[in-house]
Design a protein around this motif. Sequence first.
Motif: not given
Length: 538
Positions: A151-160, A162-163, A170-183
């Motif tokens: 999550l830390r790397n994701w909010i820093m835009n370190r993944y494409a 698909w990554e 794989e890590l069972n974070v449970g966010i892949t089904g959502y399309t809108r986020f607020l930090v």
Amino acid sequence: MNLMIVEDEIRIRNGLANGIAWESHGIEVVGLAADGKEALAMMEQRKPDILLLDIEMPEMNGLALAETVLQQEPQMKIVILSGHNDFHYAQRAIELGVMKYLLKPAGDQEIIAAVTEAARQIRQSLMEKHNVEELKRLWQSRLPQLQNDFLRNWIMNRYAEWEWRKQAMELNVGITGYTRFLVCVCEIDPLGEDETRFTAADSSLLQFSLECIAKEFVDPTVCQAFNDANGSTVLLFFAQEGEPDSELTKRANTVVSRLLQVVEECLKLTASAGLGTVFGPSEVVHSYRQARRALQERTVYGHAIAIPYLEVKKEEGTLEFNPNFERQLEIAIQTDEVDQANGLIEEYLQHAFSHASAELVHEYVLYLSGVFTRFIQSRGFSMKKVLQADYPIFRSLDSLTTKDQIMEWAKRVVGEVWYYMDSERRQCSHQMVKKILESVEKHLAEDLSLHSFSERLFVNPSYLSRLFKKETGESFSNYVLTRRMELAKELLTAGAKVYDAANAVGYQDVSYFAKVFRKYFGVAPSDLRPVPQNNSQK
């Protein structure tokens, strides 16, 4: 490995038990049974790993025993030693999961081979099971940290895209089904001078405590809590199906405001939070940066408050810009790190000045002017408004003839861009308060509350209260009271009845209105009504 022999013929049973040197093969005979029923009664106590059994036996035959045992203990290994060369018997044994089907009279070596193979398979299965269990244990113990890192790397835009989707699954974070986020970014407020329990050295401990409280407080099905590279607590809200951005913003404000109250109740210390705006999954980094920028505003609005990021309205279209050097400069300016931005400029120009060619240096300056231009125009600002006296230089960069001139010009532009952005943000707050003031004037006869305005503007009441006081110099309630009393005074002096004046400023109870009016002006409302003139002629 424990072996039980089940055979109705006593001679064969004893021969199998005593005629083979089982110990030399790592096998111990733990029970002898004459039929299946007797074997079942012994199994709970003797705990065999392998059964060597006949098929034809009284009470319960070998196949019935095998079926019963394998239903209860599917890991049990069974070797059948049968006098029946019948395909149907063998077929049924295979269906049940019997490991080996031997025909009498089988030799000792054949029997030993079947039993020792069963023992080998059991040992291998146990080894694999223990290894898998150990891996699962290690994975579960490391999973929370791996999820936090992701999550830390994701909010820093370190993944494409698909990554991050692959890692999230794989890590069972449970966010892949959502399309809108607020930090949202939360931090313990700086300790006051009167604080005696903690010192600045305890900041990491206090931030960790804040994170623990947040993880217990938020519902993980609608919000993920973790820490960023600075040790700050990050709350990642995700919109539910069909939930508008405005409702997600309102929900985040409510949750964060309550969390700050819980933190104060638990730690007897205050914390503040900055909230970004809503973005899609590939743009969450923008919401995170907005949240960090908003949190810095606590130096203006005070502590124990959730501060939303104020969007700056664009004036014109946007341009794309290179994400490398430009992105670092952008982040530094947006987060008020002017010294860091100047350091980037200095490093960039020193590299440019290291070239002997004046033409090459000029190309560096052209590129830098393009960076500034893209940065300004990508936010919809007017170049002329932002740069003011430096605007003509962008039209004639040849006027920069020395290293000092170029360096001073670049740092001056950084300052001008930052100042303009900061002014625009503050103008947004002015506009928000202006809308409230205009609405108050139109609705003095109605029920006015800061809470209703906060819902309409999608900000929390605490932030709006402090913003209003900062802009007007007084609290919202005092301002409304002042405007109501002043309007009532105007109406009364113009000849209005006390009842009508009270209704015009939102008071249904005339006696209560009179009490408030007297407390505010020191006179009763009736004292302000004009005295009728006597126009009779003598």
